[in-house]
Design an enzyme around this catalytic site. Structure first.
Site, mmCIF file in Angstrom:
data_model
loop_
_atom_site.group_PDB
_atom_site.id
_atom_site.type_symbol
_atom_site.label_atom_id
_atom_site.label_comp_id
_atom_site.label_asym_id
_atom_site.label_seq_id
_atom_site.Cartn_x
_atom_site.Cartn_y
_atom_site.Cartn_z
ATOM 1 N N SER A 148 12.882 -5.339 -20.677
ATOM 2 C CA SER A 148 12.689 -6.769 -20.886
ATOM 3 C C SER A 148 14.032 -7.423 -21.172
ATOM 4 O O SER A 148 15.016 -6.743 -21.475
ATOM 5 C CB SER A 148 11.741 -6.963 -22.079
ATOM 6 O OG SER A 148 11.737 -8.300 -22.496
ATOM 7 N N TYR A 198 9.336 -5.862 -30.792
ATOM 8 C CA TYR A 198 9.291 -5.815 -29.319
ATOM 9 C C TYR A 198 10.710 -5.713 -28.756
ATOM 10 O O TYR A 198 10.968 -4.962 -27.812
ATOM 11 C CB TYR A 198 8.581 -7.073 -28.811
ATOM 12 C CG TYR A 198 8.304 -7.097 -27.325
ATOM 13 C CD1 TYR A 198 7.539 -6.114 -26.713
ATOM 14 C CD2 TYR A 198 8.791 -8.137 -26.537
ATOM 15 C CE1 TYR A 198 7.283 -6.156 -25.337
ATOM 16 C CE2 TYR A 198 8.532 -8.192 -25.173
ATOM 17 C CZ TYR A 198 7.786 -7.200 -24.578
ATOM 18 O OH TYR A 198 7.524 -7.242 -23.221
HETATM 19 P P1 NAD Z 1 -0.623 -7.302 -19.601
HETATM 20 O O1 NAD Z 1 -1.098 -7.413 -21.010
HETATM 21 O O2 NAD Z 1 -1.215 -8.206 -18.579
HETATM 22 O O3 NAD Z 1 -0.802 -5.797 -19.121
HETATM 23 C C1 NAD Z 1 -0.642 -4.720 -19.972
HETATM 24 C C2 NAD Z 1 -1.762 -3.739 -19.659
HETATM 25 O O4 NAD Z 1 -1.548 -2.574 -20.461
HETATM 26 C C3 NAD Z 1 -3.149 -4.271 -20.010
HETATM 27 O O5 NAD Z 1 -3.996 -4.147 -18.886
HETATM 28 C C4 NAD Z 1 -3.618 -3.368 -21.147
HETATM 29 O O6 NAD Z 1 -5.006 -3.102 -21.132
HETATM 30 C C5 NAD Z 1 -2.816 -2.122 -20.893
HETATM 31 N N1 NAD Z 1 -2.654 -1.303 -22.101
HETATM 32 C C6 NAD Z 1 -2.435 -1.735 -23.358
HETATM 33 N N2 NAD Z 1 -2.381 -0.684 -24.203
HETATM 34 C C7 NAD Z 1 -2.577 0.421 -23.448
HETATM 35 C C8 NAD Z 1 -2.652 1.791 -23.752
HETATM 36 N N3 NAD Z 1 -2.515 2.239 -25.006
HETATM 37 N N4 NAD Z 1 -2.882 2.660 -22.742
HETATM 38 C C9 NAD Z 1 -3.030 2.216 -21.471
HETATM 39 N N5 NAD Z 1 -2.980 0.911 -21.125
HETATM 40 C C10 NAD Z 1 -2.753 0.028 -22.110
HETATM 41 O O7 NAD Z 1 0.969 -7.428 -19.667
HETATM 42 P P2 NAD Z 1 2.030 -7.920 -18.611
HETATM 43 O O8 NAD Z 1 2.507 -9.265 -19.057
HETATM 44 O O9 NAD Z 1 1.566 -7.737 -17.223
HETATM 45 O O10 NAD Z 1 3.221 -6.894 -18.952
HETATM 46 C C11 NAD Z 1 3.361 -5.638 -18.302
HETATM 47 C C12 NAD Z 1 4.650 -4.998 -18.810
HETATM 48 O O11 NAD Z 1 5.757 -5.871 -18.567
HETATM 49 C C13 NAD Z 1 4.659 -4.716 -20.310
HETATM 50 O O12 NAD Z 1 5.392 -3.542 -20.565
HETATM 51 C C14 NAD Z 1 5.414 -5.903 -20.864
HETATM 52 O O13 NAD Z 1 5.987 -5.591 -22.109
HETATM 53 C C15 NAD Z 1 6.447 -6.099 -19.779
HETATM 54 N N6 NAD Z 1 7.072 -7.415 -19.715
HETATM 55 C C16 NAD Z 1 6.336 -8.550 -19.548
HETATM 56 C C17 NAD Z 1 6.989 -9.777 -19.455
HETATM 57 C C18 NAD Z 1 6.234 -11.057 -19.262
HETATM 58 O O14 NAD Z 1 6.867 -12.117 -19.219
HETATM 59 N N7 NAD Z 1 4.914 -11.006 -19.157
HETATM 60 C C19 NAD Z 1 8.367 -9.840 -19.534
HETATM 61 C C20 NAD Z 1 9.081 -8.668 -19.709
HETATM 62 C C21 NAD Z 1 8.430 -7.457 -19.783
#
Ligand code: NAD
Length: 278
Positions: A162, A175
């Site tokens: 991130s 985070y």
């Molecule tokens: P999201 O919440 O839509 O997806 C995360 C998924 O992980 C969910 O479907 C959830 O059910 C699953 N999950 C949670 N705990 C779990 C576990 N213990 N075992 C298995 N699955 C589990 O999130 P997103 O926004 O699509 O983010 C995806 C990744 O990208 C994450 O690592 C997040 O930190 C990273 N990220 C997101 C952003 C953003 O702007 N959204 C930016 C940088 C990084």
């Protein structure tokens, strides 16, 4: 033939916003995709949507924090598709208990206010939840699925870091620290597995409007919050990312075009990490 045709891709958090888009793309490129998620129905729905357009996918309920659960998932995937070639560690996120209310601490914050979480109120359990989900939740799938990759060519791991791994974002120390650990671990793994041909890299998405951060970035009426505005002002390209913006880099890192690339974390951020603000 497409370079990723018939590769077996495992994507944790694949029921979520960013990773479901990645799962679709890997399937479009000919991968057999295993969508792992704690939320079984989301994983199955993504797999169903991929199958509906002619792709190969299975949704598997799995907890990235439990080795047993991952081992079971691996057995199901191995039986259906064979061994894993590509692992995308997408499960991750923040928790409100690892978040301060304000950007800066000020002396008057010492007078206790109900709706204020200062640095001193941060709950170690909340911090631990975030570190576990992001770091242990990447470590365990790597331990389980790299076993499939040993002795095979063209195998690769893609972690999700991130922006806050480069410089911490305000309010979210857990985070930020956990994602910094992911970038660091990506380098460690790249070195550790270099002799057996497993490449390990990471994507560092900038700001994408997803369910996890929608409340932080937008008001109920859809307008940007102060934090949302600050982000846009600090993003030279002047917008949030769309999940599709991740796909070109994902495809490149997953495939032979990146055959000599390992240990890097690629920002996909509209220039956010390049901009000092002045
Ligand atoms: P999201 O919440 O839509 O997806 C995360 C998924 O992980 C969910 O479907 C959830 O059910 C699953 N999950 C949670 N705990 C779990 C576990 N213990 N075992 C298995 N699955 C589990 O999130 P997103 O926004 O699509 O983010 C995806 C990744 O990208 C994450 O690592 C997040 O930190 C990273 N990220 C997101 C952003 C953003 O702007 N959204 C930016 C940088 C990084």
């Amino acid at each position: 033939m497409n370079k990723l045709e018939n590769k077996v891709a495992v994507i944790t958090g694949g029921g979520g916003v960013l990773c479901s888009t990645m799962a679709h793309h890997l399937a479009d490129l000919g991968c057999k995709v295993a969508i792992l998620d704690l939320n079984k129905s989301n994983a199955e729905n993504v797999a169903q949507a991929i199958k509906a357009k002619g792709g190969e996918a299975i949704g598997v309920e799995a907890n990235v924090l439990k080795s047993d659960s991952l081992t079971q998932a691996k057995a199901a995937i191995n039986e259906m598709y064979g061994t894993c070639d590509i692992l995308v560690n997408g499960a991750g996120g923040n928790h409100p208990k690892g978040t301060t209310t304000k950007t800066h601490f000020e002396m008057e914050d010492l007078a206790k206010q109900e709706d204020l979480t200062t640095f001193f109120d941060l709950d170690p359990e909340g911090i631990k939840f975030v570190f576990d989900l992001n770091f242990i939740g990447t470590l365990l799938p790597c331990q389980i699925f790299t076993k499939d990759m040993l002795g095979k060519e063209g195998c690769t791991i893609i972690n999700i870091s991130s922006m806050n791994a480069f410089t911490p974002l305000t309010k979210i120390p857990a985070y930020s620290g956990a994602k910094a650990a992911i970038s660091n671990f990506t380098q460690w793994m790249a070195v550790h597995f270099s002799k057996v041909g497993i490449r390990v890299n990471a994507l560092a998405p900038g700001f994408f409007l997803t369910e996890q951060n929608r409340r932080l970035l937008t008001e109920e009426n859809g307008e940007l919050t102060a934090r949302g505005n600050t982000i846009i002002e600090h993003t030279p390209m002047g917008k949030f990312g769309e999940p599709e913006d991740l796909l070109g880099t994902l495809e490149w890192l997953a495939g032979p075009g990146a055959s000599f690339v390992t240990g890097v974390t690629i920002p996909i951020d509209g220039g956010f990490s390049a901009f000092s603000g002045v």
